[in-house]
Design a protein around this motif. Structure first.
Motif, mmCIF file in Angstrom:
data_model
loop_
_atom_site.group_PDB
_atom_site.id
_atom_site.type_symbol
_atom_site.label_atom_id
_atom_site.label_comp_id
_atom_site.label_asym_id
_atom_site.label_seq_id
_atom_site.Cartn_x
_atom_site.Cartn_y
_atom_site.Cartn_z
ATOM 1 N N GLN A 15 13.037 27.973 12.389
ATOM 2 C CA GLN A 15 11.833 28.793 12.376
ATOM 3 C C GLN A 15 11.790 29.635 11.096
ATOM 4 O O GLN A 15 11.429 30.809 11.109
ATOM 5 C CB GLN A 15 11.763 29.683 13.626
ATOM 6 N N GLY A 16 12.143 29.019 9.982
ATOM 7 C CA GLY A 16 11.988 29.649 8.686
ATOM 8 C C GLY A 16 12.850 30.862 8.449
ATOM 9 O O GLY A 16 12.523 31.721 7.625
ATOM 10 N N GLY A 17 13.991 30.969 9.159
ATOM 11 C CA GLY A 17 14.851 32.133 9.005
ATOM 12 C C GLY A 17 14.406 33.327 9.818
ATOM 13 O O GLY A 17 14.805 34.462 9.543
ATOM 14 N N ILE A 67 9.871 38.357 17.877
ATOM 15 C CA ILE A 67 10.453 37.665 16.729
ATOM 16 C C ILE A 67 10.230 38.508 15.472
ATOM 17 O O ILE A 67 9.337 39.359 15.440
ATOM 18 C CB ILE A 67 9.833 36.259 16.581
ATOM 19 N N ARG A 68 11.057 38.277 14.463
ATOM 20 C CA ARG A 68 10.905 38.960 13.169
ATOM 21 C C ARG A 68 10.684 37.895 12.107
ATOM 22 O O ARG A 68 11.571 37.093 11.809
ATOM 23 C CB ARG A 68 12.173 39.775 12.883
ATOM 24 N N SER A 69 9.463 37.862 11.556
ATOM 25 C CA SER A 69 9.104 36.842 10.591
ATOM 26 C C SER A 69 8.096 37.414 9.609
ATOM 27 O O SER A 69 7.943 38.634 9.483
ATOM 28 C CB SER A 69 8.547 35.606 11.313
ATOM 29 N N LEU A 83 6.831 28.428 10.848
ATOM 30 C CA LEU A 83 6.480 27.012 10.822
ATOM 31 C C LEU A 83 7.148 26.261 9.678
ATOM 32 O O LEU A 83 6.927 25.059 9.522
ATOM 33 C CB LEU A 83 4.959 26.863 10.705
ATOM 34 N N CYS A 84 7.941 26.956 8.866
ATOM 35 C CA CYS A 84 8.516 26.366 7.651
ATOM 36 C C CYS A 84 10.012 26.158 7.846
ATOM 37 O O CYS A 84 10.839 27.012 7.511
ATOM 38 C CB CYS A 84 8.252 27.272 6.446
#
Length: 250
Positions: A15-17, A67-69, A83-84
């Motif tokens: 999930q892109g880190g 989540i943390r993004s 998504l990356c």
């Protein structure tokens, strides 16, 4: 996973880190369990984020699980780094434990962005540093907007806890949590924060970035999570840095 006396955190490269699990050990809670105590069987330490119990990005109907993004935006288009999918490499510099993620390519209709994330955990510190570095753009003069966010909701199970004792704030402005979907925001905010008395924790975000604006959002009955975040601008070769901080509330 990263764990020290002040926190436990999980980072998901699929999930892109994104940080999908965060336990605020900094509160050093006294958490008795067994016969004669309120949690007769539940010995779990309360979390602030937990994707399995609190619906991470892919399982939440609105994409707002705990989540943390970050989201990258350009001309009305938006891509969440969740998504990356990527990979990461571990290194250590003194007391700093560093995850350097492989760059990801974000493709908008008229712009392609190559972005790299670096996540730093300092041993014995109760904060997580995240750097977003724009390595290149198909249009070197373009601007993109970044939205760094944390969605949180404390507890030990999938069931919602009572959030009404929480307080949300941006610097000195504050609102008591009342499930009304309210927001606070301020340009050049020094800190956005949430105080959680039931788990004796204050979680906050701070930021170093161009045109930064801090905000907090209150949840509602069927999606009670709170949101802390910063938005800002990025060009090629620029870096946007945020810190996720934990400390004991009292």
């Amino acid at each position: 996973w990263y764990c020290d006396p002040y926190m436990r955190a999980g980072v998901n490269m699929d999930q892109g880190g994104a940080i999908f699990d965060l336990r605020p050990y900094v509160a050093k809670l006294h958490w008795p369990v067994g016969i004669g105590t309120p949690p007769v069987q539940d010995a779990s330490y309360p979390f602030l984020m937990q994707e399995k119990y609190r619906a991470g990005y892919f399982t939440h109907y609105a994409g707002e699980g705990t989540i943390r993004s970050a989201k990258i935006c350009h001309n009305g288009e938006e891509v969440d780094l969740c998504l990356c999918r990527t990979k990461a490499h571990f290194s250590q510099e003194g007391r700093n434990r560093i995850l350097t993620l492989d760059p990801v390519e974000i493709v908008f209709s008229n712009l392609t962005v190559k972005l790299q994330t670096v996540i730093t955990f300092a041993e014995g510190e109760s904060n997580i540093r995240i750097d977003r570095n724009i390595l290149s753009m198909s249009d070197p003069d373009a601007d993109v907007t970044i939205n760094e966010y944390m969605v949180g909701c404390y507890g030990t199970t999938e069931y919602t806890e009572d959030m009404s004792s929480l307080t949300l704030g941006v610097d000195g402005q504050a609102i008591p949590y009342e499930y009304k979907c309210r927001e606070l925001a301020a340009t050049s905010a020094g800190e956005v924060w949430c105080k959680l008395p039931p788990i004796d924790t204050l979680v906050s975000m701070t930021c170093d970035g161009r045109e930064k604006k801090g905000y907090v959002k209150e949840g509602y009955a069927f999606s009670p999570m709170f949101t802390l975040g910063y938005t800002g601008k990025l060009q090629q070769k620029e870096v946007f840095t945020t810190w996720l901080n934990l400390r004991k509330a009292d």
